[in-house]
Enzyme design. Structure first.
Site, PDB file in Angstrom:
ATOM      1  N   MET A 146     -21.626  -4.030 -17.112  1.00 23.61           N
ATOM      2  CA  MET A 146     -22.092  -5.264 -16.506  1.00 23.61           C
ATOM      3  C   MET A 146     -22.966  -4.983 -15.288  1.00 23.61           C
ATOM      4  O   MET A 146     -23.973  -5.676 -15.052  1.00 23.61           O
ATOM      5  CB  MET A 146     -20.913  -6.164 -16.130  1.00 23.61           C
TER       6      MET A 146
ATOM      7  N   PHE B 214       8.439   5.523   9.029  1.00 23.64           N
ATOM      8  CA  PHE B 214       7.899   6.117   7.806  1.00 23.64           C
ATOM      9  C   PHE B 214       7.800   5.066   6.698  1.00 23.64           C
ATOM     10  O   PHE B 214       8.752   4.336   6.436  1.00 23.64           O
ATOM     11  CB  PHE B 214       8.823   7.261   7.352  1.00 23.64           C
ATOM     12  N   GLN B 215       6.621   4.970   6.109  1.00 22.80           N
ATOM     13  CA  GLN B 215       6.319   4.024   5.026  1.00 22.80           C
ATOM     14  C   GLN B 215       6.554   2.572   5.437  1.00 22.80           C
ATOM     15  O   GLN B 215       6.993   1.746   4.639  1.00 22.80           O
ATOM     16  CB  GLN B 215       7.104   4.363   3.755  1.00 22.80           C
TER      17      GLN B 215
ATOM     18  N   LYS C 273      15.749  -2.245   3.907  1.00 20.21           N
ATOM     19  CA  LYS C 273      16.747  -1.423   3.215  1.00 20.21           C
ATOM     20  C   LYS C 273      18.175  -1.737   3.645  1.00 20.21           C
ATOM     21  O   LYS C 273      19.099  -1.745   2.814  1.00 20.21           O
ATOM     22  CB  LYS C 273      16.448   0.063   3.441  1.00 20.21           C
TER      23      LYS C 273
ATOM     24  N   GLU D 277       2.212   1.323  -8.967  1.00 17.41           N
ATOM     25  CA  GLU D 277       2.656  -0.025  -8.571  1.00 17.41           C
ATOM     26  C   GLU D 277       1.666  -1.115  -8.977  1.00 17.41           C
ATOM     27  O   GLU D 277       2.067  -2.240  -9.284  1.00 17.41           O
ATOM     28  CB  GLU D 277       2.899  -0.080  -7.060  1.00 17.41           C
TER      29      GLU D 277
END
Length: 572
Positions: free
Chosen positions: A479, A112-113, A162, A50
């Site tokens: 760096m 969930f999630q 959803k 993602e």
């Protein structure tokens, strides 16, 4: 036309003119993915993480000027996207990020999630929405695109539960022609009195400098800036984000300023008497020690965002407005003004600048038997003719690219300036290649950065995106190693990445072409061979001098006049 929430969302994207969306599916967004499957107008690019989706949408947006769109699922899908969202926020990049959410009855139940996406992203978005009713969806998408692209651009998150996308609930669809937000009215024109006052000050200056930033690029003001700078004959410098806003090969351009800017740019800033700041935010990497910043200068500041003006450095003449329009008005006022810049004063000012230029502050050991990174970038410039889209990662290679690549056009230089996000380069290059399939797209990266999102090599293979990767491989987090050398007496703590993969074999494992280049005499031929392969991604693993440092360097907390130059420059 009656549509489900998922169909409304996809149709809204079509009505916004969206052609590509970058995403990764999951349970909360399955209805949306089903709606995407049933149409062909919006092409979905399946990334492998993602964070890669948002960076790819970001690269797409930076290279086109159009908003990038990403789609991720709830929970870890949303949290994985946060780094990409924050990257876009810091650099004012227009994105619309669609996140799935658990069904509305379960919000707040630790389902969930489930995460509080609106709460998590609030500090790093221009705005965000949680859509709880399917009837609000089309208008919310319209608002999201309007907010993302108007005023000072930025990312907007739309969190969609959803059940709002359920295929079993359909309502009449009508996409709004426009939206009006009572509390959001970005300025559309600069104040004419302030513009006249600024021009009067500019034309009376003895030692003027234009200091320009990413706002020139994002505000599509490059043409107007170029006309104004050439009309006045003034010198111009740019931030890391502003490169390409004025032609990098032009004699009036002094190069980048700031921590790793050129000696002539920084000295001109320190000695100027009038500073014209355009689309820049006076970042700490540019200003150095605030007390010593442009100590004798009157400052004009043009910016679309009033919150940026006098935030870090107090200015004398503020102008709030779109960069493109303000610069066009400035050109008109300058051309119609009775007064012209004093030729003698300007000649003397350029004489001082040319002496600073004579330091040759970017000089490096061109006789080295090891490949110098500066040389590798000079070869890249030569081979591409300066016409490539270049996405960089973050670190030494980013600074060398900013110093040695010359961009004559805006939107060719894509990098994470404000947040400094390692792992940005490859997915951003992927997004730019989707947008510009017929152009050369290069990712300049390091052996630390490339491994942060290297899985997107699979996406490049999946969609036959034949970009080129130039890995400047020094075996270190370069760096950080440089800072430890300078400020920690050479105690190199956790910067040795010697246990790194065989990048040639790794590229080949993903189905691409890999090259390893260790000799300076082989570099140009290998690079020409790579760019000649128009239908293949080529991964060039270029082994560089591991001890090379980025110069010049203005240490944190010091002024522009206190730069550390390279040993090569000091010896000349």
């Amino acid at each position: 036309m009656e549509l489900s929430g998922a169909e409304i969302l996809v149709q809204s994207l079509k009505d916004e003119g969206v052609e590509h969306i970058f995403g990764y599916p999951g349970g909360a967004v399955l209805h949306i993915y089903d709606a995407i499957f049933k149409q062909k107008d919006v092409q979905h690019i399946l990334v492998r993480h993602e964070q890669g989706a948002v960076h790819a949408a970001d690269g797409y947006a930076r290279s086109t000027g159009r908003p990038g769109v990403a789609l991720v699922t709830s929970g870890p899908g949303a949290t994985n996207a946060v780094t990409g969202i924050a990257t876009a926020y810091m650099d004012s990049i227009p994105l619309v990020v669609l996140t799935g959410q658990v069904p509305t009855p379960f919000i707040g139940s630790d389902a969930f999630q489930e995460v509080d996406t609106v709460g998590i992203t609030r500090p790093c978005v221009k705005h965000n929405f949680l859509v709880k009713d399917v009837r609000d969806l089309a208008e919310t998408i319209k608002k999201a695109f309007y907010i993302a692209t108007s005023g000072r651009p930025g990312p907007v998150v739309v969190d969609v539960p959803k059940d709002v996308t359920s295929p079993y609930i359909k309502i009449p669809y009508a996409y709004p022609d426009r939206v009006r937000l009572r509390s959001y009215n970005p300025v559309k024109k600069g104040h004419s009195g302030q513009i006249k006052k600024a021009v009067d000050l500019m034309l009376s200056a003895e030692c003027p400098v234009f200091y320009t930033g990413g706002g020139v690029v994002s505000g599509d003001g490059a043409a107007e800036l170029t006309e104004l700078v050439r009309e006045t004959g003034f010198p111009i410098t740019s931030t890391l984000m502003g490169l390409g806003g004025y032609p990098g090969t032009d004699k009036q351009f002094l190069g980048m300023l700031g921590m790793h800017g050129t000696y002539e740019a920084n000295m001109a800033m320190h000695e100027c008497d009038v500073l014209i700041a355009v689309g820049a935010r006076f970042d700490d990497r540019v200003t150095g020690k605030i007390k010593d910043f442009c100590p004798d200068a009157k400052i004009i500041h043009v910016d679309i965002d009033p919150a940026s003006i006098s935030k870090n450095v107090r200015v004398d003449i503020p102008i709030v407005g779109p960069v493109k329009g303000v610069l066009a008005d400035m050109v008109r006022v300058v051309k119609g003004h009775k007064k012209r810049p004093h030729a003698g004063n300007l000649d003397r000012w350029w004489g001082r600048i040319e002496k600073w230029r004579g330091k040759n502050c970017l000089k490096y050991n061109a006789r080295s038997k090891l490949i110098k990174p500066q040389f590798a970038l000079e070869v890249l410039q030569k081979v591409t003719g300066g016409d490539a889209y270049v996405a960089s990662d973050v670190g030494q290679h980013q600074m060398w690219a900013a110093q040695f690549l010359q961009f004559d056009q805006p939107r060719r230089w894509l990098n994470s300036g404000g947040l400094g996000t390692m792992g940005f380069g490859l997915p951003a290059a992927l997004g730019a290649k989707v947008a510009h399939p017929d152009k050369d797209v290069v990712c300049v990266t390091g052996d630390g950065s490339i491994q942060m999102n290297i899985q997107e090599l699979a996406t490049c293979k999946h969609y036959d995106l034949p970009l080129k990767i130039l890995l400047l491989n020094n075996g270190y987090l370069g760096m950080v190693r440089q800072w430890q050398e300078f400020f920690y007496e050479g105690r190199y703590s956790q910067v040795d990445v010697e246990a790194r993969p065989d990048f040639v074999k790794l590229a080949e494992a993903y189905g691409h072409v890999g090259m390893r280049i260790e000799n300076p005499t082989d570099l140009e031929e290998a690079m020409r061979e790579a760019f000649a392969m128009k239908d293949r991604l080529v991964f060039m693993d270029v082994v560089i001098d591991p001890a090379e440092n980025v110069y010049p360097m203005m240490e944190a907390g010091k002024g522009h006049h206190e730069m550390q130059l390279s040993p090569e420059c000091e010896l000349s």
